[in-house]
Design an enzyme around this catalytic site. Structure first.
Site, PDB file in Angstrom:
ATOM      1  CB  ALA A 158      -1.006   0.041   1.161  1.00  0.00           C
ATOM      2  CB  ALA A 159       4.401   2.087  -0.572  1.00  0.00           C
ATOM      3  N   GLY A 160       2.150   2.531  -2.701  1.00  0.00           N
ATOM      4  CA  GLY A 160       1.614   3.199  -3.887  1.00  0.00           C
ATOM      5  C   GLY A 160       0.226   3.764  -3.615  1.00  0.00           C
ATOM      6  CG  ASP A 161      -2.855   1.161  -2.644  1.00  0.00           C
ATOM      7  OD1 ASP A 161      -2.865   1.277  -3.878  1.00  0.00           O
ATOM      8  OD2 ASP A 161      -2.946   0.061  -2.064  1.00  0.00           O
TER       9      ASP A 161
HETATM   10  O1  RIB Z   1      -1.854  -2.265  -3.037  1.00  0.00           O
HETATM   11  C1  RIB Z   1      -1.933  -3.144  -1.951  1.00  0.00           C
HETATM   12  C2  RIB Z   1      -3.229  -3.900  -1.992  1.00  0.00           C
HETATM   13  O2  RIB Z   1      -3.226  -4.758  -3.112  1.00  0.00           O
HETATM   14  C3  RIB Z   1      -3.457  -4.805  -0.804  1.00  0.00           C
HETATM   15  O3  RIB Z   1      -4.089  -4.161   0.267  1.00  0.00           O
HETATM   16  C4  RIB Z   1      -4.255  -5.944  -1.402  1.00  0.00           C
HETATM   17  O4  RIB Z   1      -5.557  -6.049  -0.908  1.00  0.00           O
HETATM   18  C5  RIB Z   1      -4.229  -5.719  -2.910  1.00  0.00           C
HETATM   19  O5  RIB Z   1      -5.406  -5.166  -3.353  1.00  0.00           O
END
Ligand code: RIB
Length: 295
Positions: free
Chosen positions: A244-247
């Site tokens: 989730a760094a990109g998120d």
């Molecule tokens: O980008 C990370 C996410 O990728 C995780 O939380 C996982 O659920 C997938 O969707």
């Protein structure tokens, strides 16, 4: 600040820490097990909300405890969940994640209800009220295409997980935010330095994308609008879990832009937020609050 609409997936992440990834056919004994709220769409919505955005999330969950817990988590950070609907026939999305000693991850997603987020679920969404619409590729492409048409000129696409994209999706995007692998898949150029970033961005501009931000992991992020370009470096941190760094980066970037920050300021804000997230375990659990990210 005008609102941000995030359209995308919601998963429950089942995470095992290991020294190294298993080889195909191999069983290894790992370390601790964690259950985290995840999904690229949900992570980006939560990141934007935790960092100060006014967020409306459009998603689909199953009629099960994972789905209910996910929605409770969204509401706890102030996300408008009126467009998070429940599919009675599908399980909520889940992801099996392995994180190695360097913090690198390997992820397999079982999409479940994410796969039934359809164009019809956008019919009541008020795109005119939003400043930006943020999307990823863990929900059906037809829905992403419908949103891109309904909100032309204000769509931000994080093209993850990597897949080839139709020309009519790229044409008219306000912003695309690939990582290096996704940039290579979309342009044929693997960005390793400013010159190759410029080459990759140029191809995306030619396809009709207004602005390009390429995330470069520990090397930071590159921006181009076709005239100007720059690279923002990342602080050196010890990565525990890069999930989730990109998120976090995408959620932070849209908050900065929705607030009226310039490209450099918003990219620096997003790089700082993502750098903090990798120092902690989990997806939504690792997203920093606004005060931690302020310079
Ligand atoms: O980008 C990370 C996410 O990728 C995780 O939380 C996982 O659920 C997938 O969707």
């Amino acid at each position: 600040m005008k609102s941000i609409i995030v359209i995308g997936s919601s998963n429950t992440d089942m995470v095992v820490k290991t020294e190294r990834f298993p080889k195909p056919g191999e069983t290894i004994i790992g370390g601790e097990f964690f259950l985290f709220a995840g999904g690229k769409g949900a992570n980006q919505a939560v990141a934007a909300a935790k960092l100060g955005g006014d967020v409306c999330f459009v998603a689909r969950v199953g009629d099960d405890s994972f789905g209910r817990q996910a929605v409770e988590g969204f509401e706890a950070v102030g996300i408008d969940c009126h467009h998070v609907s429940t599919d009675p026939d599908q399980a909520s999305g889940t992801a099996m994640i392995t994180v190695d000693a360097s913090g690198e991850n390997s992820i397999v997603v079982a999409p479940g209800a994410n796969n039934t987020l359809l164009p019809e679920h956008l019919s009541e969404v008020d795109f005119t009220a939003a400043s930006l619409v943020l999307m990823q590729l863990e929900t059906p492409l037809e829905t992403i295409l419908a949103a891109a048409q309904a909100a032309r000129g204000k769509c931000v696409l994080n093209p993850a997980p990597a897949q080839a994209l139709p020309a009519n999706l790229l044409d008219g995007l306000f912003l695309i935010t690939p990582n290096e692998t996704e940039a290579e898949l979309l342009t044929g150029v693997f960005p390793t330095d400013p010159a190759s970033c410029v080459r990759a961005a140029k191809i995306l501009h030619t396809k009709g994308v207004e602005n390009v931000v390429i995330t470069l992991g520990a090397a930071g992020a590159f921006f181009s609008d076709g005239n100007d370009h720059f690279t923002v470096s990342a602080p050196v941190v010890k990565a525990i879990d890069t999930t989730a760094a990109g998120d976090t980066f995408n959620g932070a970037l849209v908050v900065g832009l929705a607030e009226g920050q310039g490209w450099r300021e918003a990219t620096e804000f997003a790089v700082r937020a993502a750098s903090i997230s990798v120092t902690r375990m989990g997806a939504q659990a690792s997203v920093p609050g606004r005060r931690e990210v302020e310079p």
